[in-house]
Design an enzyme around this catalytic site. Structure first.
Site, PDB file in Angstrom:
ATOM      1  N   LYS A   8       0.897  -0.903  -0.143  1.00 13.30           N
ATOM      2  CA  LYS A   8      -0.159   0.139  -0.115  1.00 13.30           C
ATOM      3  C   LYS A   8       1.213   0.715   0.227  1.00 13.30           C
ATOM      4  O   LYS A   8       1.944   0.871   0.220  1.00 13.30           O
ATOM      5  CB  LYS A   8      -0.805  -0.103   1.202  1.00 13.30           C
ATOM      6  CG  LYS A   8      -1.506  -1.401   1.673  1.00 13.30           C
ATOM      7  CD  LYS A   8      -2.768  -1.278   0.094  1.00 13.30           C
ATOM      8  CE  LYS A   8      -4.002  -2.149   0.556  1.00 13.30           C
ATOM      9  NZ  LYS A   8      -3.447  -3.431  -0.121  1.00 13.30           N
TER      10      LYS A   8
HETATM   11  C1  LIG Z   1      -9.387  -3.336  -1.205  1.00 13.99           C
HETATM   12  C2  LIG Z   1      -9.302  -3.718  -0.812  1.00 13.99           C
HETATM   13  N1  LIG Z   1      -9.978  -4.328   0.635  1.00 13.99           N
HETATM   14  C3  LIG Z   1      -9.419  -4.848   1.700  1.00 13.99           C
HETATM   15  C4  LIG Z   1      -8.331  -5.237   2.574  1.00 13.99           C
HETATM   16  C5  LIG Z   1      -7.649  -6.193   3.233  1.00 13.99           C
HETATM   17  O1  LIG Z   1      -6.587  -5.152   3.774  1.00 13.99           O
HETATM   18  P1  LIG Z   1      -6.042  -6.540   4.359  1.00 13.99           P
HETATM   19  O2  LIG Z   1      -5.146  -7.135   3.364  1.00 13.99           O
HETATM   20  O3  LIG Z   1      -5.139  -5.370   5.921  1.00 13.99           O
HETATM   21  O4  LIG Z   1      -7.040  -7.244   5.382  1.00 13.99           O
HETATM   22  C6  LIG Z   1      -7.090  -4.793   0.779  1.00 13.99           C
HETATM   23  C7  LIG Z   1      -6.062  -4.799   1.295  1.00 13.99           C
HETATM   24  O5  LIG Z   1      -5.471  -5.983   0.771  1.00 13.99           O
HETATM   25  C8  LIG Z   1      -7.944  -3.922  -0.887  1.00 13.99           C
HETATM   26  O6  LIG Z   1      -7.010  -3.841  -1.544  1.00 13.99           O
END
Ligand SMILES: Cc1ncc(COP(=O)(O)O)c(C=O)c1O
Length: 385
Positions: free
Chosen positions: A183
């Site tokens: 990110k």
């Molecule tokens: C659009 C979106 N939603 C949710 C997530 C979930 O985030 P995490 O991987 O921190 O749980 C991500 C990321 O990877 C994402 O790109």
């Protein structure tokens, strides 16, 4: 000579190392001053009054849904074109995702289709900024307001992006950022719920911390730490992760500028390639750039796309098929039955996308090499047609 070009890479400096060391030496590894500062920095960036740091973006979305009372029997309108977590969280709270097709330029849900999908069981709209693009967020907010349901903004890919002068994270009742290492900024693993709603913030704080209502051991008198008012989770972010986050947030503008330079360099090099569709960013958007995803023109198919990605890998250029449609994932097929063809735009787009190497330290030379290799692979595929 060009070394391997990874798909993504976190931007870590001595500032992050120093903050982590400070935590280690302090002996306070959880719920300390860095956590507080990180929440303040992210909330301020999103122009929201509260930030609730959690252990991942997925957890943040789950807690926001739970805090809004969404559960079994409820439907949540969402996109099929996203990382799978944005729909999984709806299932995790016992509700049902109601997918709607996307708009081919923004790659976000088509607002008219969102409106049409809302029925008596719809209890929320969960809108994703696909690849960080905030287009239509205001339209979703207006639809949600008209139907008196909350909009949850999955802005996991959009930290630092602005639309019509407003920051991502503030379009819905709650926004959720993600801090996985690919990110804009990272905490290793982590996420954050941002909101202006005092009650929602306080319920999310409680849910992330075993259902406690008082945040600190000393707060609320003896026994408060072991008093649990609701069924909660442990979704706390550690002080070490928060320390990385603080250092990253202090450098956010510099990181975004670097990402914008890389995106511009890609744009310039590929704008005249008739085989490629480049990301569409409207005039009113200031993108912080999560990834750089191009799409093969219509007429190209998924087998050709996959072969191009494999050839890029053989040349040590990172590339990926961001994102396969969620409704076509094996788990969703088992749960809901065959849905191929249900969302033709999302399906067509997702068969032709190629995410290219993208991070803040990518050099112009590396961008040039990635583009040259991509164009060569496209020409080669074209010749064998
Ligand atoms: C659009 C979106 N939603 C949710 C997530 C979930 O985030 P995490 O991987 O921190 O749980 C991500 C990321 O990877 C994402 O790109």
């Amino acid at each position: 000579m060009i070394d391997d070009i990874p798909l993504s890479r976190p931007d870590i400096t001595k500032a992050e190392e120093d903050c982590v060391l400070e935590v280690l030496r302090s002996g306070r590894l959880s719920q300390g001053p860095f956590l507080e500062e990180f929440e303040e920095l992210v909330a301020a960036r999103a122009s929201c009054s509260h930030g609730v740091a959690v252990s991942s973006g997925t957890d943040g979305l789950c807690l926001a849904l739970r805090a809004l009372g969404i559960g079994p029997g409820d439907e949540v309108v969402t996109t099929p074109f996203s990382f799978v977590a944005s729909a999984n969280v709806i299932l995790m709270v016992g509700a049902t995702p109601r997918f709607v097709d996307i708009c081919p330029s923004s790659l976000n849900m088509d607002p008219a289709k969102v409106e049409a999908a809302i029925g008596p069981r719809t209890k929320a709209i969960l809108a994703v900024e696909a690849f960080g693009n905030p287009t239509h967020m205001e339209a979703y907010a207006a639809i949600a307001a008209r139907h008196e349901i909350p909009l949850i903004e999955d802005c996991c890919e959009a930290l630092g992006t602005t639309h019509k002068g407003r920051s991502c994270g503030q379009f819905g009742r709650a926004g959720v950022f993600g801090f996985y290492p690919n990110k804009q900024i990272t905490t290793g693993e982590g996420g954050m719920i941002v909101t202006d709603d005092d009650t929602l913030a306080s319920v999310c704080r409680s849910l992330r911390n075993q259902g406690r209502s008082k945040q600190q051991a000393g707060e609320g008198g003896l026994g408060a730490w072991l008093a649990h008012e609701r069924l909660g989770y442990n979704c706390r972010m550690s002080e070490l992760n928060a320390a990385v986050g603080v250092a990253q947030m202090r450098r956010l503008d510099e990181i975004i500028e670097a990402r914008q330079r890389v995106a511009q360099s890609y744009m310039k090099r590929m704008m005249y390639n008739e085989h490629l569709i480049l990301p569409t960013v409207d005039q009113e958007t200031g993108m912080s750039w999560f990834v750089f995803v191009v799409r093969l023109a219509t007429g190209w198919g998924p087998e050709e796309r996959d072969r191009i990605i494999k050839s890029l890998h053989r040349h040590d250029v990172g590339a990926a098929n961001y994102f396969p449609c969620i409704h076509l994932q094996p788990y969703y097929r088992r749960l809901f039955g065959e849905m191929a063809g249900a969302f033709p735009i999302a399906e067509s787009v997702s068969q032709r996308t190629i995410a290219l190497p993208f991070h803040s330290r990518l050099t112009d030379k590396e961008v040039g090499f990635a583009v040259q290799t991509l164009e060569l692979m496209i020409d080669r595929e074209g010749l064998s047609r």
